[in-house]
Design a protein around this motif. Structure first.
Motif, mmCIF file in Angstrom:
data_model
loop_
_atom_site.group_PDB
_atom_site.id
_atom_site.type_symbol
_atom_site.label_atom_id
_atom_site.label_comp_id
_atom_site.label_asym_id
_atom_site.label_seq_id
_atom_site.Cartn_x
_atom_site.Cartn_y
_atom_site.Cartn_z
ATOM 1 N N PHE A 1 0.829 -1.209 0.000
ATOM 2 C CA PHE A 1 0.000 0.000 0.000
ATOM 3 C C PHE A 1 0.864 1.259 0.000
ATOM 4 O O PHE A 1 0.532 2.249 -0.659
ATOM 5 N N GLU A 2 1.977 1.229 0.699
ATOM 6 C CA GLU A 2 2.885 2.378 0.688
ATOM 7 C C GLU A 2 3.399 2.639 -0.725
ATOM 8 O O GLU A 2 3.482 3.799 -1.162
ATOM 9 N N ASN A 3 3.733 1.584 -1.442
ATOM 10 C CA ASN A 3 4.187 1.746 -2.830
ATOM 11 C C ASN A 3 3.081 2.317 -3.711
ATOM 12 O O ASN A 3 3.339 3.147 -4.594
ATOM 13 N N PHE A 4 1.848 1.896 -3.449
ATOM 14 C CA PHE A 4 0.698 2.435 -4.183
ATOM 15 C C PHE A 4 0.565 3.937 -3.927
ATOM 16 O O PHE A 4 0.330 4.726 -4.853
ATOM 17 N N VAL A 5 0.732 4.341 -2.668
ATOM 18 C CA VAL A 5 0.612 5.750 -2.292
ATOM 19 C C VAL A 5 1.661 6.586 -3.011
ATOM 20 O O VAL A 5 1.371 7.665 -3.553
ATOM 21 N N VAL A 6 2.905 6.100 -3.032
ATOM 22 C CA VAL A 6 3.995 6.839 -3.681
ATOM 23 C C VAL A 6 3.828 6.886 -5.195
ATOM 24 O O VAL A 6 3.991 7.939 -5.824
ATOM 25 N N ASP A 7 3.493 5.750 -5.780
ATOM 26 C CA ASP A 7 3.464 5.642 -7.252
ATOM 27 C C ASP A 7 2.197 6.217 -7.880
ATOM 28 O O ASP A 7 2.250 6.736 -9.001
ATOM 29 N N LEU B 1 9.842 13.411 -3.047
ATOM 30 C CA LEU B 1 9.853 12.543 -1.867
ATOM 31 C C LEU B 1 11.078 12.896 -1.028
ATOM 32 O O LEU B 1 12.210 12.657 -1.431
ATOM 33 N N ILE B 2 10.859 13.466 0.146
ATOM 34 C CA ILE B 2 11.950 13.921 1.008
ATOM 35 C C ILE B 2 12.364 12.834 1.999
ATOM 36 O O ILE B 2 13.545 12.682 2.308
ATOM 37 N N HIS B 3 11.383 12.108 2.492
ATOM 38 C CA HIS B 3 11.664 11.131 3.543
ATOM 39 C C HIS B 3 10.719 9.942 3.422
ATOM 40 O O HIS B 3 9.547 10.090 3.059
ATOM 41 N N ARG B 4 11.246 8.756 3.713
ATOM 42 C CA ARG B 4 10.430 7.549 3.802
ATOM 43 C C ARG B 4 10.977 6.705 4.945
ATOM 44 O O ARG B 4 12.181 6.466 5.020
ATOM 45 N N THR B 5 10.095 6.269 5.849
ATOM 46 C CA THR B 5 10.564 5.499 7.002
ATOM 47 C C THR B 5 11.051 4.126 6.571
ATOM 48 O O THR B 5 10.677 3.612 5.516
ATOM 49 N N ASN B 6 11.879 3.532 7.405
ATOM 50 C CA ASN B 6 12.425 2.214 7.115
ATOM 51 C C ASN B 6 11.334 1.145 7.061
ATOM 52 O O ASN B 6 10.304 1.254 7.737
ATOM 53 N N ASP C 1 4.941 7.832 7.534
ATOM 54 C CA ASP C 1 5.636 7.050 6.510
ATOM 55 C C ASP C 1 6.407 7.898 5.500
ATOM 56 O O ASP C 1 7.508 7.536 5.092
ATOM 57 N N PHE C 2 5.814 9.031 5.071
ATOM 58 C CA PHE C 2 6.421 9.824 3.998
ATOM 59 C C PHE C 2 6.438 11.308 4.341
ATOM 60 O O PHE C 2 5.570 11.809 5.062
ATOM 61 N N LYS C 3 7.436 11.984 3.776
ATOM 62 C CA LYS C 3 7.441 13.443 3.776
ATOM 63 C C LYS C 3 7.610 13.886 2.324
ATOM 64 O O LYS C 3 8.557 13.476 1.651
ATOM 65 N N PHE C 4 6.653 14.677 1.842
ATOM 66 C CA PHE C 4 6.667 15.144 0.458
ATOM 67 C C PHE C 4 6.828 16.654 0.409
ATOM 68 O O PHE C 4 6.532 17.371 1.374
#
Length: 332
Positions: free
Chosen positions: A12-18, A28-33, A50-53
């Motif tokens: 789902f995280e990949n879906f959010v980014v893509d 994309l500035i930051h993504r948690t491990n 999870d993300f900083k945009f």
């Protein structure tokens, strides 16, 4: 195909980014491990969303926390976020002064959810969400436009100064025009304006009542969930410091209620509440809300392996701060 909870989260995280915050519109500035990365060495930034945009249009930065849920629980609600996480995010948002959004995908599969909701953290006060609440923040499965985030465009100092001066000039001109034009208004215009205002008030009132009822349903559910979980300290989020009526007692402090509730939970560690939502009724009471509803209350396996069941009507008064200031029951 069956996925583990960690696999669902990463898909789902990949879906959010893509799909939602594409590289063409957002940096994309930051993504948690990931879980696997944290297994080898835990990173502190995992506690962040999870993300900083950064929006390329406005240059504004924001955080996004991604949550996927396969479906609704037995109460027909989505378990959106934990109490500790929402409190941590609120503290973090206040400290960094950067908005945080929660994107929830539910139904379907993690990389192609059936529905999506994008909820500003400031609007998320509940741990579990009804579908009516989720629909208020529903978004399409595609690029999230920057105007949906309500991110103001950053200005340089010169631009900001010029903009302020222009606003001051406009305010003076507008004020002059209002004073000049007022004398030319006729009775028909005033009457039409009055009717329009009454319609707006009527529509606002109906919308407000509906929204308040949904909110109080959420708070009521969370109140009982807190008791069932044994998290008595968290009850201060739902109960006023001083309560006018608490079941058979009057003028109770929160400290006394907390003490009584702890003793009650110790005597009855397993309980279940089934609220009959079709009986849930809200009426404004000065600045408070009078709430009534019927429910089935079960003390699980209390009598030689048999549940004890009560049919109750609850009378509650919630303050304008959405905390209980009076609560009692009657058997039906």
């Amino acid at each position: 195909m069956q996925y583990s909870s960690f696999e669902k989260g990463e898909l789902f995280e990949n879906f959010v980014v893509d799909k939602l915050f594409k590289a063409s519109e957002y940096d994309l500035i930051h993504r948690t491990n990931s879980f696997n990365q944290n297994e080898s060495r835990y990173a502190e930034n995992t506690l962040k969303p999870d993300f900083k945009f950064r929006c390329k249009t406005t240059q504004q930065e924001f955080y996004v926390e991604a949550k996927f849920r396969s479906g609704f629980n037995s109460k027909e609600m989505i378990e959106a976020i934990s109490y500790n996480q929402i409190e941590r995010f609120k503290t973090f948002q206040k400290k960094e002064k950067i908005p945080i959004y929660i994107v929830i995908g539910y139904g379907g599969i993690p990389n192609n959810p059936e529905s999506l909701s994008l909820i500003p953290l400031d609007d998320l006060s509940y741990l579990e969400l009804y579908v009516s609440f989720l629909r208020r923040f529903k978004i399409d499965k595609g690029l999230v436009k920057s105007n949906l985030l309500n991110l103001p465009k950053k200005q340089h100092k010169e631009e900001s100064k010029t903009s302020l001066e222009d606003d001051q000039i406009k305010e003076k001109v507008t004020g002059f025009n209002k004073g000049s034009l007022f004398n030319f208004k006729n009775k028909k215009v005033l009457l039409a304006s009055g009717i329009g205002l009454l319609l707006m008030v009527f529509l606002f009132f109906n919308t407000f009542i509906t929204s308040t009822e949904d909110t109080l349903k959420q708070k009521t559910t969370e109140y009982y969930n807190t008791i069932e979980s044994g998290n008595i300290n968290a009850l201060e989020n739902y109960i006023e410091p001083n309560v006018v009526k608490w079941y058979s007692k009057s003028n109770m402090s929160f400290a006394d209620i907390k003490k009584d509730t702890k003793a009650y939970v110790k005597r009855h560690p397993a309980t279940k509440v089934e609220i009959q939502w079709d009986t849930f009724n809200v009426n404004p009471l000065n600045n408070d809300y009078a709430v009534t509803y019927n429910m089935v209350y079960k003390l699980l396996k209390e009598n030689r392996g048999k549940d004890i069941i009560y049919h109750l009507k609850i009378h509650a008064i919630w303050s304008e701060d959405l905390k209980i200031k009076s609560l009692y029951e009657e058997r039906i």
